[in-house]
Write a protein that holds these residues in place. Structure first.
Motif, short mmCIF file in Angstrom:
data_model
loop_
_atom_site.label_atom_id
_atom_site.label_comp_id
_atom_site.label_asym_id
_atom_site.label_seq_id
_atom_site.Cartn_x
_atom_site.Cartn_y
_atom_site.Cartn_z
N ASN A 108 12.44 -0.49 -1.39
CA ASN A 108 10.96 -0.99 -1.74
C ASN A 108 10.50 -2.00 -0.85
OD1 ASN A 108 10.05 1.00 -3.80
ND2 ASN A 108 11.89 0.44 -4.88
N SER A 109 11.24 -3.23 -0.83
CA SER A 109 10.64 -4.50 -0.28
C SER A 109 10.39 -4.12 1.11
CB SER A 109 11.71 -5.72 -0.53
OG SER A 109 11.70 -5.92 -1.88
N VAL A 111 10.00 -1.42 2.63
CA VAL A 111 9.15 -0.32 3.17
C VAL A 111 7.61 -1.16 2.75
CG1 VAL A 111 7.90 1.85 2.22
CG2 VAL A 111 10.27 1.72 2.65
N ALA A 112 7.58 -1.79 1.80
CA ALA A 112 6.48 -2.61 1.54
C ALA A 112 6.11 -3.47 2.78
CB ALA A 112 6.42 -3.36 0.33
N THR A 115 4.54 -1.42 5.53
CA THR A 115 3.35 -0.98 5.43
C THR A 115 2.39 -1.95 5.86
OG1 THR A 115 2.94 -1.97 3.08
CG2 THR A 115 3.76 0.43 3.45
N LEU A 169 11.38 6.22 -2.98
CA LEU A 169 10.03 5.94 -3.60
C LEU A 169 9.75 6.81 -4.73
CD1 LEU A 169 8.06 5.34 -0.52
CD2 LEU A 169 9.02 3.58 -1.97
N SER A 170 10.02 8.01 -4.48
CA SER A 170 9.38 9.04 -5.81
C SER A 170 10.22 9.04 -6.90
CB SER A 170 8.86 9.95 -4.99
OG SER A 170 10.10 10.82 -4.49
N LYS A 171 11.66 8.79 -6.83
CA LYS A 171 12.32 9.24 -8.04
C LYS A 171 13.04 8.11 -8.40
CE LYS A 171 13.57 14.11 -6.57
NZ LYS A 171 13.01 14.26 -5.22
N VAL B 111 1.93 4.07 0.28
CA VAL B 111 3.29 3.93 0.22
C VAL B 111 3.31 2.40 -0.21
CG1 VAL B 111 5.31 3.47 1.79
CG2 VAL B 111 3.72 5.49 2.10
N ALA B 112 2.53 1.72 0.30
CA ALA B 112 2.49 0.20 -0.08
C ALA B 112 2.57 0.16 -1.87
CB ALA B 112 1.53 -0.63 0.26
N ALA B 114 3.24 2.77 -3.81
CA ALA B 114 4.48 3.29 -4.16
C ALA B 114 5.45 2.26 -4.48
CB ALA B 114 4.73 4.33 -3.64
N THR B 115 5.71 1.35 -3.52
CA THR B 115 6.82 0.36 -3.51
C THR B 115 6.66 -0.69 -4.66
OG1 THR B 115 5.56 -1.25 -2.07
CG2 THR B 115 7.02 0.46 -1.17
N GLY B 121 4.71 6.02 -7.00
CA GLY B 121 5.82 6.95 -6.11
C GLY B 121 5.90 8.52 -6.72
#
Lengths: 195, 195, 195, 195
Positions: A108-109, A111-112, A115, A169-171, B111-112, B114-115, B121
């Motif tokens: 998460n970090s 990917v953040a 972005t 991200l989504s699950k 995406v940001a 979502a993180t 997400g």
DNA sequence: AGTTAAACGAGACGGTACGTCTCGTCTTCGT
DNA sequence: ACGAAGACGAGACGTACCGTCTCGTTTAACT
């Protein structure tokens, strides 16, 4: 001819302390609770020392990525001649790591960070090791006839990585078995080297 | 039996203004320049009215996603009987949108979001339309024998989406042709319905 | 030996701007419309700069008092040898000032500040000049035999001040003549220096 | 006997609850932590019910003052024929009350209320009982020849009250002995009724 | 060995946004 | 019609960081 001037030189100790603090805080606190002030505090360093050498917190994270400060990546994807088995064995611990709180937080970090900072994104692939490790193994599989000659090995590596990220991200949790089955499907039908 | 109490009721006008402002500002300014104060200002609303109904800016974005305030999504993936062609035709405009500044900005922002917010997400997939549209078309392809009966259609949809996101995050521009070729590869070898 | 540390030093310009803004706003707007945000705005200063050096708005007002930023106090109570006349001449303009909107507003504001902040109250007396000016003149009167040797001069000064404040708080307008008559009564019967 | 009425009428219960809450909260929390919302909460009443009947929190406090909800005032200043002694005996418990935390808090709160609301100031004198009780006793003293016939009895009462307030505002603790001595001095030299 | 200039820690500065609180007004129900 | 409940726009609260800017101290290369 080199520019030269008198005076002290960039402090290696400060650089090390700053990057170490960045990595630690990113994992522990997450991207948006990662602050320059916090890093400076944690590293025992003046804020200006950070701003002098890095333009943004994204750049700090990118440098941590390049330094490999996040994943003690499995150095190779083994090649036993059975691509599917090798991938399964490499992916299994990776998937379990990503299901752990630390793993999720880290993805998460990162990917953040990506972005908000193109430079971080550019290194995401390398960071996860997907670019070299995975692609190399896939390339070998092409050579061995396990994958068709036109298989886009580099893109396949990224596809697996993208899927991985999307799942995090989504699950709430990645279903390891389903994930492995999907990867297997994506590789296409099994071929023998004799095929 | 419903709980009821006296007193005024939630203002629909305020809700609409807040979500509209959120969507506009997220696209225009990006996730980390999206602020509650900015939304309140833009919506002509008190901050407390936002905090009363949404716990975080992530929740606001999630609700915008559910409301479909970001993508005027192509309502269906056409079914001409040729899966690869249909996907190509659906993906092409999507890829071009994602290569536009607006598209990139939007993906980065979502995406940001979502993180930092599990709830966002969870809806990313729906937001991009991948869950229903793509999966439906793939399911039809299974029925028509274009994909093997064991094809994991839902996961395939997410894989395409994950790949898409990863490309936006890690590259300056998606190579449309290469992306389409990869998707085609992932679907596996062509089959005829007679096959 | 003074404590010293490296780093930037307190900005005198900021301090001056803040105190000036505080004094201006207190007079113009009154105590409870005096806000830290307003002061910061008016002074062109960040809020944190105020909070860094003063714990509360009361402390700001107290410092303004000590700096004598409110009353261009009549520097002395003249001594012509006639205590009653001298007091009358000093009090008359003071009373008229206190009957003006500015004067009333200022007293109200300072008293309000004093109720919420012990530190302000402690300086009220000095601020009005009562402590030094009045008491000095009274002390001279004791020396000259105009007041008995046991006259509690300091307390008498405060009594006049307390009365003044009470009148401002409880009446629409101070009756100057009645006030002067009362003061005269409080001083006790006239005595000659020859006693 | 039950309350019954057709068509609601101003609720005496609400009025009572509101004033009681106001008095309680003013003493317990102080003027500037006294809020309309807090009163409504404490009284179990809607805010509008307060705004309907009182224009401001100052007005609420003023009404509490008139209702005598703050001081269980000593109902009379005794008249034993010795003014100084009677005053001393009346003032002593008053001074001790004002030195208690409750007393100080109450005076501070009432004075703060008075600074923001002319209506409160107008009733301060009555509230403390100074106007009637003190003035009555002083008037009797004039009649008895203990004070000169021209003694401004009403103003003298206020002077004592003003002094009292000023002491509370500006000192940590009133020096009871010194205060009594001062009052005695202010009354002027002792006279016998025969004098 | 002395000079000198940049890098360092510390942190003040003008700002922006945070999330909470209260203001006074305004609905909406229920009695 | 009134009262409770409470949503609303407004805006201040005190805190956390932003990125820039001094400060005095330290330190290494060049005299």
């Amino acid at each position: 001819m080199t520019e030269h001037r008198s005076g002290p030189v960039r402090s290696a100790a400060a650089r090390e302390a700053i990057l170490a603090a960045t990595a630690r805080l990113l994992v522990d606190e997450g991207w948006d609770r990662l602050t320059i002030e916090g890093i400076a505090r944690d590293a025992g360093v003046g804020k200006q020392t950070i701003y002098r050498w890095w333009p943004s917190k994204g750049a700090l994270v990118a440098e941590c990525l390049l330094d490999g400060r996040f994943f003690p990546v499995e150095p190779v994807v083994r090649d036993t001649g059975d691509l599917r088995r090798d991938l399964r064995e490499w992916l299994t611990p990776v998937l379990h790591f990503l299901n752990s709180p630390t793993g999720r937080s880290l993805v998460n970090s990162l990917v953040a960070a990506a972005t908000g900072e193109a430079g971080v994104g550019a290194h995401l692939s390398e960071a996860f090791g997907a670019d070299r490790l995975l692609a190399d193994r896939l390339r070998a599989a092409v050579g061995a006839g396990e994958l068709p000659p036109d298989a886009p090995v580099d893109e396949l590596g990224n596809a697996v990585l993208g899927l991985l990220i999307f799942e995090v991200l989504s699950k709430d949790e990645i279903d390891v078995t389903a994930f492995l089955r999907l990867v297997e499907y994506l590789l296409g039908p099994r071929r023998t080297s004799a095929g």
